[in-house]
Design a protein around this motif. Structure first.
Motif, PDB file in Angstrom:
ATOM      1  N   SER A  31       6.998  56.805  27.169  1.00 34.26           N
ATOM      2  CA  SER A  31       6.041  55.808  26.707  1.00 34.26           C
ATOM      3  C   SER A  31       5.807  54.732  27.758  1.00 34.26           C
ATOM      4  O   SER A  31       6.722  54.316  28.452  1.00 34.26           O
ATOM      5  N   THR A  32       4.537  54.298  27.867  1.00 33.61           N
ATOM      6  CA  THR A  32       4.204  53.232  28.814  1.00 33.61           C
ATOM      7  C   THR A  32       3.779  51.973  28.080  1.00 33.61           C
ATOM      8  O   THR A  32       3.157  51.096  28.650  1.00 33.61           O
ATOM      9  N   THR A  33       4.098  51.872  26.792  1.00 39.37           N
ATOM     10  CA  THR A  33       3.750  50.686  26.022  1.00 39.37           C
ATOM     11  C   THR A  33       4.429  49.479  26.636  1.00 39.37           C
ATOM     12  O   THR A  33       5.629  49.522  26.915  1.00 39.37           O
ATOM     13  N   PRO A  34       3.690  48.384  26.879  1.00 42.07           N
ATOM     14  CA  PRO A  34       4.322  47.202  27.448  1.00 42.07           C
ATOM     15  C   PRO A  34       5.458  46.726  26.559  1.00 42.07           C
ATOM     16  O   PRO A  34       5.336  46.707  25.346  1.00 42.07           O
ATOM     17  N   GLN A  35       6.594  46.376  27.163  1.00 37.20           N
ATOM     18  CA  GLN A  35       7.757  45.917  26.432  1.00 37.20           C
ATOM     19  C   GLN A  35       7.806  44.399  26.431  1.00 37.20           C
ATOM     20  O   GLN A  35       7.565  43.770  27.454  1.00 37.20           O
ATOM     21  N   PRO A  36       8.144  43.778  25.291  1.00 35.88           N
ATOM     22  CA  PRO A  36       8.207  42.329  25.235  1.00 35.88           C
ATOM     23  C   PRO A  36       9.310  41.787  26.136  1.00 35.88           C
ATOM     24  O   PRO A  36      10.349  42.402  26.298  1.00 35.88           O
ATOM     25  N   LYS A  37       9.041  40.619  26.743  1.00 36.49           N
ATOM     26  CA  LYS A  37      10.076  39.930  27.515  1.00 36.49           C
ATOM     27  C   LYS A  37      11.051  39.316  26.528  1.00 36.49           C
ATOM     28  O   LYS A  37      10.708  39.038  25.398  1.00 36.49           O
ATOM     29  N   SER A  38      12.276  39.111  26.974  1.00 37.56           N
ATOM     30  CA  SER A  38      13.248  38.502  26.082  1.00 37.56           C
ATOM     31  C   SER A  38      12.869  37.046  25.867  1.00 37.56           C
ATOM     32  O   SER A  38      12.527  36.330  26.792  1.00 37.56           O
ATOM     33  N   GLY A  39      12.906  36.619  24.608  1.00 42.77           N
ATOM     34  CA  GLY A  39      12.541  35.254  24.253  1.00 42.77           C
ATOM     35  C   GLY A  39      13.743  34.503  23.746  1.00 42.77           C
ATOM     36  O   GLY A  39      14.887  34.907  23.945  1.00 42.77           O
ATOM     37  N   VAL A  45      12.737  40.443  18.351  1.00 41.72           N
ATOM     38  CA  VAL A  45      11.647  41.355  18.661  1.00 41.72           C
ATOM     39  C   VAL A  45      12.172  42.767  18.479  1.00 41.72           C
ATOM     40  O   VAL A  45      13.169  43.148  19.077  1.00 41.72           O
ATOM     41  N   GLU A  46      11.511  43.525  17.622  1.00 44.79           N
ATOM     42  CA  GLU A  46      11.885  44.916  17.400  1.00 44.79           C
ATOM     43  C   GLU A  46      11.514  45.723  18.636  1.00 44.79           C
ATOM     44  O   GLU A  46      10.367  45.722  19.059  1.00 44.79           O
ATOM     45  N   LYS A  47      12.512  46.403  19.211  1.00 41.92           N
ATOM     46  CA  LYS A  47      12.219  47.267  20.350  1.00 41.92           C
ATOM     47  C   LYS A  47      11.707  48.600  19.833  1.00 41.92           C
ATOM     48  O   LYS A  47      12.205  49.123  18.850  1.00 41.92           O
ATOM     49  N   GLU A  48      10.729  49.115  20.519  1.00 38.17           N
ATOM     50  CA  GLU A  48      10.221  50.439  20.181  1.00 38.17           C
ATOM     51  C   GLU A  48      11.300  51.447  20.559  1.00 38.17           C
ATOM     52  O   GLU A  48      11.897  51.355  21.630  1.00 38.17           O
ATOM     53  N   PRO A  49      11.584  52.415  19.678  1.00 39.98           N
ATOM     54  CA  PRO A  49      12.640  53.374  20.009  1.00 39.98           C
ATOM     55  C   PRO A  49      12.311  54.146  21.291  1.00 39.98           C
ATOM     56  O   PRO A  49      11.165  54.526  21.511  1.00 39.98           O
ATOM     57  N   GLU A  50      13.332  54.336  22.086  1.00 38.03           N
ATOM     58  CA  GLU A  50      13.177  55.096  23.322  1.00 38.03           C
ATOM     59  C   GLU A  50      12.909  56.551  22.959  1.00 38.03           C
ATOM     60  O   GLU A  50      13.552  57.108  22.077  1.00 38.03           O
ATOM     61  N   PRO A  51      11.963  57.212  23.618  1.00 36.98           N
ATOM     62  CA  PRO A  51      11.661  58.610  23.277  1.00 36.98           C
ATOM     63  C   PRO A  51      12.809  59.541  23.669  1.00 36.98           C
ATOM     64  O   PRO A  51      13.626  59.224  24.523  1.00 36.98           O
ATOM     65  N   ASP A  52      12.845  60.694  23.003  1.00 36.09           N
ATOM     66  CA  ASP A  52      13.848  61.699  23.331  1.00 36.09           C
ATOM     67  C   ASP A  52      13.624  62.222  24.738  1.00 36.09           C
ATOM     68  O   ASP A  52      12.497  62.299  25.216  1.00 36.09           O
ATOM     69  N   VAL A  53      14.701  62.621  25.383  1.00 36.55           N
ATOM     70  CA  VAL A  53      14.605  63.252  26.694  1.00 36.55           C
ATOM     71  C   VAL A  53      14.101  64.685  26.534  1.00 36.55           C
ATOM     72  O   VAL A  53      13.284  65.154  27.310  1.00 36.55           O
ATOM     73  N   PHE A  54      14.570  65.365  25.492  1.00 42.71           N
ATOM     74  CA  PHE A  54      14.211  66.772  25.283  1.00 42.71           C
ATOM     75  C   PHE A  54      13.311  66.920  24.061  1.00 42.71           C
ATOM     76  O   PHE A  54      13.505  66.245  23.054  1.00 42.71           O
ATOM     77  N   ALA A  55      12.355  67.810  24.151  1.00 40.80           N
ATOM     78  CA  ALA A  55      11.378  68.009  23.083  1.00 40.80           C
ATOM     79  C   ALA A  55      11.976  68.694  21.866  1.00 40.80           C
ATOM     80  O   ALA A  55      11.546  68.460  20.745  1.00 40.80           O
ATOM     81  N   ASP A  56      12.982  69.550  22.059  1.00 36.18           N
ATOM     82  CA  ASP A  56      13.586  70.273  20.947  1.00 36.18           C
ATOM     83  C   ASP A  56      14.964  70.764  21.354  1.00 36.18           C
ATOM     84  O   ASP A  56      15.388  70.616  22.498  1.00 36.18           O
ATOM     85  N   VAL A  57      15.655  71.377  20.402  1.00 37.74           N
ATOM     86  CA  VAL A  57      17.020  71.839  20.659  1.00 37.74           C
ATOM     87  C   VAL A  57      17.059  72.937  21.718  1.00 37.74           C
ATOM     88  O   VAL A  57      17.997  73.014  22.515  1.00 37.74           O
TER      89      VAL A  57
END
Length: 193
Positions: A31-39, A45-57
């Motif tokens: 994901s390339t969604t801009p991440q909020p700076k720490s305030g 601020v809810e962090k967007e979950p980091e995507p999985d490295v692998f698509a499936d098992v």
């Protein structure tokens, strides 16, 4: 008009500029969604979950787990075994899927021992059960050949059997624990005297 980041986007002051899309170990774009700076600490601020490295098992087993594992494999009812077509064994697929999900969670975790726990508490026991050449689900296979193994036989569960008000059969008086062999032995020994 260009901004401080060298492009024409109008960024909010609470966000870092996006960088080029990072790639995971398996080569997919993250994901390339801009991440909020720490305030301030009071702002959560809810962090967007980091995507999985692998698509499936399958991708996880092929590109990470199998290359990491090593060991002597015998198969055919002896020692440790592995089937190249592991996905054709339901138990193997289900357990490896659980391990993949656990690996992704441990990788994301901020707990320093999360990955160690994943190995010791989950992966090692699952692999012992899966690769057991005498009793595991791939016991008839070898690393070169897959052999289908039939599932345990069952009959359909009667309708409503697991409902809370199911009273067709009363539970055993001993709660299903079976006879207390200590008292049987004591009575038998006493009867013989």
């Amino acid at each position: 008009m260009t901004n401080d980041y060298g492009d024409n986007h109008d960024y909010d002051d609470n966000y870092d500029a996006p960088t080029s899309p990072p790639r995971g170990k398996a080569g997919r774009r993250r994901s390339t969604t801009p991440q909020p700076k720490s305030g301030p600490a009071s702002e959560k601020v809810e962090k967007e979950p980091e995507p999985d490295v692998f698509a499936d098992v399958g991708e996880f087993v092929e590109h990470w787990l199998a290359p990491v594992l090593a060991g002597k494999l015998l198969g055919g009812g002896r020692g440790r075994t592995w089937c190249r077509q592991w996905w054709r064994h339901r138990e193997v697929s289900v357990r490896l899927h659980a391990l993949w999900r656990g690996w992704e969670g441990a990788r994301r975790s901020e707990e320093p021992l999360a990955m160690s726990s994943w190995w010791v508490q989950h992966t090692d026991p699952h692999l012992r059960a899966l690769c057991d050449g005498e009793a595991g689900p791939m016991w008839r296979c070898t690393p070169e050949a897959h052999v289908d193994i039939p599932a345990y036989p069952t009959i359909p569960v009667p309708a409503g059997w697991f409902d809370a008000d199911h009273n067709d059969e009363q539970p055993p008086a001993d709660g299903g624990r079976g006879p207390d062999f200590r008292t049987i032995t004591a009575r038998t020994a006493g009867d013989a005297a």
